[in-house]
Write a protein that holds these residues in place. Structure first.
Motif, PDB file in Angstrom:
ATOM      1  N   LYS A  69      27.229 -33.329  76.754  1.00 19.69           N
ATOM      2  CA  LYS A  69      26.954 -32.908  78.124  1.00 19.69           C
ATOM      3  C   LYS A  69      27.993 -33.481  79.083  1.00 19.69           C
ATOM      4  CE  LYS A  69      22.092 -32.083  77.635  1.00 19.69           C
ATOM      5  NZ  LYS A  69      20.904 -31.859  78.395  1.00 19.69           N
TER       6      LYS A  69
ATOM      7  N   HIS B 266      17.607 -35.776  89.479  1.00 20.20           N
ATOM      8  CA  HIS B 266      18.473 -35.892  88.314  1.00 20.20           C
ATOM      9  C   HIS B 266      19.823 -35.212  88.582  1.00 20.20           C
ATOM     10  CE1 HIS B 266      19.459 -36.383  84.104  1.00 20.20           C
ATOM     11  NE2 HIS B 266      19.844 -35.126  84.077  1.00 20.20           N
TER      12      HIS B 266
ATOM     13  N   SER C  73      23.554 -36.941  88.548  1.00 17.11           N
ATOM     14  CA  SER C  73      24.583 -36.374  87.663  1.00 17.11           C
ATOM     15  C   SER C  73      25.810 -35.955  88.455  1.00 17.11           C
ATOM     16  CB  SER C  73      24.018 -35.177  86.900  1.00 17.11           C
ATOM     17  OG  SER C  73      23.007 -35.584  86.022  1.00 17.11           O
TER      18      SER C  73
ATOM     19  N   ARG D  32      27.785 -34.592  82.073  1.00 20.38           N
ATOM     20  CA  ARG D  32      27.413 -35.840  82.755  1.00 20.38           C
ATOM     21  C   ARG D  32      27.645 -37.037  81.840  1.00 20.38           C
ATOM     22  NH1 ARG D  32      22.408 -36.854  80.871  1.00 20.38           N
ATOM     23  NH2 ARG D  32      21.560 -34.775  80.871  1.00 20.38           N
ATOM     24  N   LYS D  33      27.442 -36.877  80.523  1.00 21.91           N
ATOM     25  CA  LYS D  33      27.670 -37.957  79.562  1.00 21.91           C
ATOM     26  C   LYS D  33      29.160 -38.227  79.399  1.00 21.91           C
ATOM     27  CE  LYS D  33      26.651 -40.875  76.335  1.00 21.91           C
ATOM     28  NZ  LYS D  33      26.836 -42.235  76.814  1.00 21.91           N
TER      29      LYS D  33
END
Length: 131
Positions: A63, A23, A27, A65-66
């Motif tokens: 976040k 993950h 990311s 990464r978002k």
């Protein structure tokens, strides 16, 4: 606990760690690509681009990464989600003016009928509008 149970616990812990690392790797790639978009669009340095993403993340409580994924979608579609648009604009303004000659060419306008010229590029700003 038996040796067998200890071994199963260790395997489960290692599987969780592998999942977390996978993950993190994905990311990291998304964030690096978003940094590249900001560098190309605004001529920012790598650290400046990172700071912009981080600031947007903190100011919107989304976040990192978002936020990065939204920046990548914007580079592809020309549409920036309303939830990060103002924060991104503010962070980019705080980072300083875009350096000339470095813009993302997102859309093209076809040459008028009867002309065989290459399409004229349109530069797109962070609000998704021609800039």
């Amino acid at each position: 606990m038996t040796d067998h149970e200890d071994l199963l616990d260790k395997i489960a812990a290692l599987q969780r760690e592998v999942d977390q690392l996978r993950h993190a790797l994905v990311s990291h790639a998304v964030v690096d690509q978003a940094i590249g978009v900001l560098r190309a669009v605004h001529g920012l340095g790598g650290q400046e681009s990172w700071d912009v993403l981080q600031r947007v993340s903190q100011n919107t409580n989304i976040k990192l990464r978002k936020v990065a994924a939204d920046v990548l979608r914007w580079a592809d579609s020309g549409r920036l989600p309303a939830r990060i648009g103002p924060a991104l604009h503010e962070a980019l303004t705080a980072a300083g003016p875009a350096r000339p000659g470095r813009v993302l060419i997102h859309r093209t306008h076809p040459a008028p009928a009867g002309e065989s010229e290459a399409p004229e590029p349109t530069c797109v700003g962070t609000d998704g509008q021609p800039g």
